[in-house]
Design a protein around this motif. Structure first.
Motif, mmCIF file in Angstrom:
data_model
loop_
_atom_site.group_PDB
_atom_site.id
_atom_site.type_symbol
_atom_site.label_atom_id
_atom_site.label_comp_id
_atom_site.label_asym_id
_atom_site.label_seq_id
_atom_site.Cartn_x
_atom_site.Cartn_y
_atom_site.Cartn_z
ATOM 1 N N PRO A 133 -52.525 -26.434 32.121
ATOM 2 C CA PRO A 133 -53.763 -26.772 31.404
ATOM 3 C C PRO A 133 -53.517 -27.330 29.993
ATOM 4 O O PRO A 133 -54.247 -28.218 29.545
ATOM 5 C CB PRO A 133 -54.525 -25.446 31.354
ATOM 6 N N VAL A 134 -52.505 -26.847 29.303
ATOM 7 C CA VAL A 134 -52.189 -27.380 27.967
ATOM 8 C C VAL A 134 -51.710 -28.822 28.095
ATOM 9 O O VAL A 134 -52.150 -29.712 27.340
ATOM 10 C CB VAL A 134 -51.145 -26.502 27.242
ATOM 11 N N ILE A 135 -50.821 -29.088 29.049
ATOM 12 C CA ILE A 135 -50.357 -30.460 29.288
ATOM 13 C C ILE A 135 -51.550 -31.362 29.595
ATOM 14 O O ILE A 135 -51.650 -32.474 29.077
ATOM 15 C CB ILE A 135 -49.316 -30.511 30.428
ATOM 16 N N ASN A 136 -52.467 -30.877 30.430
ATOM 17 C CA ASN A 136 -53.643 -31.672 30.793
ATOM 18 C C ASN A 136 -54.498 -32.016 29.584
ATOM 19 O O ASN A 136 -54.957 -33.160 29.455
ATOM 20 C CB ASN A 136 -54.494 -30.942 31.837
ATOM 21 N N ARG A 137 -54.751 -31.057 28.699
ATOM 22 C CA ARG A 137 -55.571 -31.343 27.524
ATOM 23 C C ARG A 137 -54.917 -32.412 26.650
ATOM 24 O O ARG A 137 -55.575 -33.354 26.186
ATOM 25 C CB ARG A 137 -55.816 -30.066 26.713
ATOM 26 N N ILE A 138 -53.621 -32.282 26.443
ATOM 27 C CA ILE A 138 -52.912 -33.267 25.622
ATOM 28 C C ILE A 138 -52.908 -34.621 26.314
ATOM 29 O O ILE A 138 -53.149 -35.658 25.684
ATOM 30 C CB ILE A 138 -51.487 -32.779 25.308
ATOM 31 N N TYR A 139 -52.648 -34.621 27.614
ATOM 32 C CA TYR A 139 -52.647 -35.862 28.414
ATOM 33 C C TYR A 139 -53.988 -36.592 28.284
ATOM 34 O O TYR A 139 -54.035 -37.798 28.028
ATOM 35 C CB TYR A 139 -52.347 -35.521 29.876
ATOM 36 N N LEU A 140 -55.094 -35.873 28.476
ATOM 37 C CA LEU A 140 -56.417 -36.483 28.399
ATOM 38 C C LEU A 140 -56.684 -37.061 27.011
ATOM 39 O O LEU A 140 -57.262 -38.145 26.876
ATOM 40 C CB LEU A 140 -57.497 -35.472 28.779
ATOM 41 N N LYS A 141 -56.251 -36.352 25.991
ATOM 42 C CA LYS A 141 -56.424 -36.862 24.628
ATOM 43 C C LYS A 141 -55.569 -38.120 24.412
ATOM 44 O O LYS A 141 -56.033 -39.094 23.807
ATOM 45 C CB LYS A 141 -56.052 -35.791 23.602
ATOM 46 N N MET A 142 -54.344 -38.102 24.884
ATOM 47 C CA MET A 142 -53.469 -39.270 24.732
ATOM 48 C C MET A 142 -54.041 -40.475 25.463
ATOM 49 O O MET A 142 -54.058 -41.586 24.934
ATOM 50 C CB MET A 142 -52.061 -38.968 25.237
ATOM 51 N N LYS A 143 -54.510 -40.262 26.696
ATOM 52 C CA LYS A 143 -55.099 -41.359 27.460
ATOM 53 C C LYS A 143 -56.364 -41.882 26.777
ATOM 54 O O LYS A 143 -56.711 -43.043 26.926
ATOM 55 C CB LYS A 143 -55.419 -40.926 28.897
ATOM 56 N N GLY A 144 -57.022 -41.019 26.015
ATOM 57 C CA GLY A 144 -58.216 -41.410 25.272
ATOM 58 C C GLY A 144 -57.903 -42.065 23.933
ATOM 59 O O GLY A 144 -58.807 -42.359 23.163
ATOM 60 N N GLY A 145 -56.618 -42.263 23.649
ATOM 61 C CA GLY A 145 -56.228 -42.971 22.436
ATOM 62 C C GLY A 145 -55.896 -42.105 21.237
ATOM 63 O O GLY A 145 -55.642 -42.628 20.147
ATOM 64 N N MET A 146 -55.880 -40.790 21.418
ATOM 65 C CA MET A 146 -55.559 -39.906 20.303
ATOM 66 C C MET A 146 -54.053 -39.892 20.029
ATOM 67 O O MET A 146 -53.250 -39.930 20.960
ATOM 68 C CB MET A 146 -56.013 -38.466 20.592
ATOM 69 N N ARG A 147 -53.707 -39.841 18.758
ATOM 70 C CA ARG A 147 -52.303 -39.749 18.337
ATOM 71 C C ARG A 147 -51.959 -38.279 18.105
ATOM 72 O O ARG A 147 -52.835 -37.464 17.820
ATOM 73 C CB ARG A 147 -52.083 -40.516 17.029
ATOM 74 N N PHE A 148 -50.666 -37.988 18.188
ATOM 75 C CA PHE A 148 -50.174 -36.626 17.960
ATOM 76 C C PHE A 148 -48.993 -36.662 17.006
ATOM 77 O O PHE A 148 -48.301 -37.677 16.897
ATOM 78 C CB PHE A 148 -49.745 -35.976 19.289
ATOM 79 N N SER A 149 -48.759 -35.545 16.374
ATOM 80 C CA SER A 149 -47.602 -35.447 15.487
ATOM 81 C C SER A 149 -46.318 -35.542 16.307
ATOM 82 O O SER A 149 -46.309 -35.303 17.517
ATOM 83 C CB SER A 149 -47.639 -34.138 14.694
ATOM 84 N N ASP A 150 -45.240 -35.896 15.618
ATOM 85 C CA ASP A 150 -43.933 -36.025 16.268
ATOM 86 C C ASP A 150 -43.501 -34.711 16.909
ATOM 87 O O ASP A 150 -43.843 -33.626 16.413
ATOM 88 C CB ASP A 150 -42.866 -36.404 15.244
ATOM 89 N N ILE A 151 -42.737 -34.831 17.976
ATOM 90 C CA ILE A 151 -42.057 -33.658 18.510
ATOM 91 C C ILE A 151 -40.775 -33.484 17.697
ATOM 92 O O ILE A 151 -40.271 -34.433 17.100
ATOM 93 C CB ILE A 151 -41.762 -33.781 20.027
ATOM 94 N N LEU A 152 -40.265 -32.276 17.655
ATOM 95 C CA LEU A 152 -39.049 -31.993 16.906
ATOM 96 C C LEU A 152 -37.882 -31.865 17.871
ATOM 97 O O LEU A 152 -37.957 -31.123 18.855
ATOM 98 C CB LEU A 152 -39.208 -30.709 16.087
ATOM 99 N N VAL A 153 -36.824 -32.612 17.582
ATOM 100 C CA VAL A 153 -35.683 -32.713 18.484
ATOM 101 C C VAL A 153 -34.389 -32.513 17.702
ATOM 102 O O VAL A 153 -34.241 -33.024 16.590
ATOM 103 C CB VAL A 153 -35.660 -34.107 19.174
ATOM 104 N N THR A 154 -33.464 -31.762 18.277
ATOM 105 C CA THR A 154 -32.119 -31.588 17.730
ATOM 106 C C THR A 154 -31.115 -31.920 18.817
ATOM 107 O O THR A 154 -31.142 -31.294 19.890
ATOM 108 C CB THR A 154 -31.886 -30.132 17.248
#
Length: 125
Positions: free
Chosen positions: A29-50
């Motif tokens: 469900p968390v992936i789905n909420r983010i997915y729907l927002k992304m498909k709707g054109g919303m931007r998100f902060s960077d992911i952190l990678v090491t």
């Protein structure tokens, strides 16, 4: 917009993805909420990678791949995390967020995207 079923997330993982996991589970469900927002054109902060390992942003990373929307990457500030193979990451059908947390995240996303809360909430209907 259509929601992402767990088998679609599994298929993505099975085909192989670039970054490595460092947590044992993700919430569909968390992936789905983010997915729907992304498909709707919303931007998100960077992911952190090491060193190719996700320190923060597993759900955003998976959602971005499924939505075919690039997400930024910033250097994670942590020691090299534990390695978890994506194939062993549990795809949890349960929602990890409460209604209050979802509202708070939607408010943060609206502020980050300089839009009204209703524009974010509308994407999740």
């Amino acid at each position: 917009m259509k929601k992402i079923p767990p088998d679609m997330v599994k298929a993505l993982i099975d085909q192989g993805i670039e970054l490595h996991a460092t947590q044992n589970g993700v919430s569909i469900p968390v992936i789905n909420r983010i997915y729907l927002k992304m498909k709707g054109g919303m931007r998100f902060s960077d992911i952190l990678v090491t060193n190719g390992y996700i320190c923060n942003g597993h759900h955003r990373y998976i959602a971005s791949l499924l939505a075919e929307v690039p997400i930024g990457r910033s250097q994670g500030i942590t020691a090299l995390p534990d390695i978890v193979h994506w194939e062993s990451v549990k795809l949890d059908p349960n929602n990890w967020d409460t209604k209050d947390k979802i509202k708070m995240l939607n408010e943060q996303d609206a502020k980050f995207n300089n839009t009204e809360y209703e524009n974010i909430a509308h994407l999740l209907i």
